[in-house]
Design a protein around this motif. Structure first.
Motif, short mmCIF file in Angstrom:
data_model
loop_
_atom_site.label_atom_id
_atom_site.label_comp_id
_atom_site.label_asym_id
_atom_site.label_seq_id
_atom_site.Cartn_x
_atom_site.Cartn_y
_atom_site.Cartn_z
N ALA A 83 0.83 -1.21 0.00
CA ALA A 83 0.00 0.00 0.00
C ALA A 83 0.86 1.25 0.00
O ALA A 83 0.56 2.23 -0.70
N GLY A 89 2.12 2.25 -3.31
CA GLY A 89 1.15 2.74 -4.28
C GLY A 89 0.32 1.68 -4.98
O GLY A 89 -0.39 1.99 -5.94
N VAL A 90 0.37 0.43 -4.51
CA VAL A 90 -0.47 -0.60 -5.11
C VAL A 90 -1.94 -0.26 -4.85
O VAL A 90 -2.35 -0.07 -3.70
N GLN A 91 -2.73 -0.16 -5.90
CA GLN A 91 -4.11 0.31 -5.80
C GLN A 91 -5.09 -0.80 -5.44
O GLN A 91 -5.98 -0.62 -4.63
N ASP A 92 -4.93 -1.96 -6.07
CA ASP A 92 -5.86 -3.07 -5.83
C ASP A 92 -5.15 -4.14 -5.01
O ASP A 92 -4.47 -5.01 -5.55
N LEU A 93 -5.33 -4.08 -3.70
CA LEU A 93 -4.65 -5.02 -2.82
C LEU A 93 -5.22 -6.42 -2.88
O LEU A 93 -4.65 -7.36 -2.33
N ARG A 125 -10.39 2.43 4.32
CA ARG A 125 -10.86 2.03 3.01
C ARG A 125 -11.33 3.24 2.21
O ARG A 125 -12.05 4.08 2.71
N ASP A 156 -11.98 2.59 -1.43
CA ASP A 156 -12.73 1.95 -2.51
C ASP A 156 -12.48 0.45 -2.38
O ASP A 156 -11.65 0.01 -1.58
N ALA A 201 -8.95 -0.79 -2.36
CA ALA A 201 -8.05 0.36 -2.27
C ALA A 201 -8.13 0.98 -0.88
O ALA A 201 -9.22 1.24 -0.37
N TYR A 202 -6.97 1.23 -0.29
CA TYR A 202 -6.91 1.73 1.08
C TYR A 202 -5.85 2.82 1.17
O TYR A 202 -4.92 2.88 0.37
N ARG A 203 -5.99 3.67 2.17
CA ARG A 203 -4.98 4.69 2.43
C ARG A 203 -4.54 4.60 3.89
O ARG A 203 -5.25 4.07 4.74
N GLN A 206 3.11 6.22 6.42
CA GLN A 206 3.21 5.73 5.05
C GLN A 206 4.60 6.04 4.48
O GLN A 206 5.22 5.19 3.84
#
Length: 374
Positions: free
Chosen positions: A303, A306-310, A350, A352, A355-357, A364
């Motif tokens: 994450a 920058g990986v969007q779809d974990l 979460r 999306d 996708a998480y931040r 981070q």
């Protein structure tokens, strides 16, 4: 509740009045606010909203559930009782002590009121339910509107506090005209779980919105206050640049102002460098990292990179490489995400599907700089 004087506090009376007006008009009896840590939320609640509520004729109760994450029910009961009958707080717990004794135990009652209770966590939660009910009944007798502010309210989302959360909601449901509630927290994900998960005690009970963050006006006020006490006033442009470099985080900016004031001869640039070094002190981050499982670390590292779809195939392949195991299945990232977004860790939120931040951008940055999960 006394109104403390702090020359460095940036007052936000209009925002406080806006929240109170929403309650006064009967538009809502509860609302939820979220902002990441160090953004000035708690300071606003304690030094702007609560004093404004008292001036408007409310009784005001404030509790930060991080002060006692194991026993939020007792903390809530104490805050409500203290607001409605401050001189009778000892008697309040004394009266409750008799039925609670039957649970058997020993230990300490809130605020140092001694009891002969030795309850395990489950029993203490049981004891908290009648305590909340008694505190709310005491609020009824006060015959004055009460504003209850629950800071770090996401603690109530933890499974072990479900009985307390159900009891609190049941008590508040029948008191909406007389008790207004503001839930605030630093974990957007945990708060959303509280209010949007169908099985949660507070499902659909309060609208959730971001806390309005501080900006240029805050910086200008700090620069003006500094000019009144400093031999070498700080330039507004330097202060604005420092605020941006510190990711517009009010608490970090206050550290910068403090450093500049103490060492004015070194200038703004040195004050900023010192503050950034203090911010990036990794001792606390290293401790958190060490306590995580290798799988959780791997998900965090993806994450942070920058990986969007974990949950996707590419992420799974990278997880297998990081963990040096082809046996890692698609359930692994989901299990880790549940832990990382849960009320105990609150490290991610979460945004999306898949996708998480990070809840803390500085964490981070720290994670992204790591090369391995070990």
């Amino acid at each position: 509740m006394s109104e403390l004087t702090d020359p460095w506090h940036f007052p936000r009376p209009d925002l406080a009045q806006a929240y109170l007006q929403g309650f006064d008009l009967g538009l809502t009896s509860a609302r939820g606010l979220f902002a990441r840590r160090r953004m000035g939320k708690s300071e606003f609640l304690k030094h702007d909203l609560l004093p404004a509520a008292l001036r408007a004729g409310y009784l005001a109760a404030y509790v930060n559930l991080w002060d006692d994450t194991d026993h939020p029910g007792q903390a809530l009961a104490t805050a409500i009782a203290q607001a409605t009958q401050p001189k009778g707080l000892g008697k309040f717990w004394e009266d409750l002590n008799t039925p609670i004794r039957k649970l058997k135990g020993g230990g300490k009652l809130p605020l140092g009121i001694e009891g002969s209770l030795e309850l395990d966590l489950a029993d203490k939660e049981k004891a908290a339910v009648p305590a909340i009910q008694a505190a709310l009944q005491a609020a009824d007798k006060a015959r004055t509107r009460l504003l209850l502010v629950i800071d770090e309210a996401q603690v109530l989302a933890a499974p072990q506090h479900k009985a307390v959360a159900h009891s609190l909601r049941a008590g508040l449901d029948i008191r909406k005209p007389g008790i207004k509630v503001l839930f605030a927290g630093s974990s957007e994900a945990a708060l959303r779980e509280m209010f949007s998960r169908a099985a949660a005690p507070f499902y659909n009970w309060a609208p959730l919105e971001p806390f309005p963050l501080l900006g240029r006006e805050f910086v200008e006020a700090m620069v003006k206050q500094l000019a009144a006490v400093a031999r070498q006033p700080l330039k507004l442009d330097d202060a604005l640049a420092a605020f941006a470099a510190l990711k517009e985080t009010p608490e970090f900016f206050r550290w910068y102002i403090e450093r500049y004031l103490m060492y004015q001869q070194q200038g703004s640039e040195q004050a900023l460098k010192y503050t950034q070094a203090r911010v990036h002190d990794d001792s606390s981050y290293a401790r958190v990292w060490k306590e995580l499982s290798r799988a959780d670390r791997a998900v965090l590292l993806l994450a942070a990179r920058g990986v969007q779809d974990l949950y996707g195939a590419q992420a799974l392949k990278q997880l297998q490489e990081l963990l040096d195991s082809a046996d890692v299945t698609a359930s692994a990232p989901r299990t880790s995400i549940r832990r990382l977004t849960g009320a105990r860790l609150q490290l991610m939120a979460r945004v999306d599907h898949g996708a998480y931040r990070f809840e803390d951008p500085e964490f981070q940055t720290w994670v992204a700089a790591r090369r391995t999960i070990d």
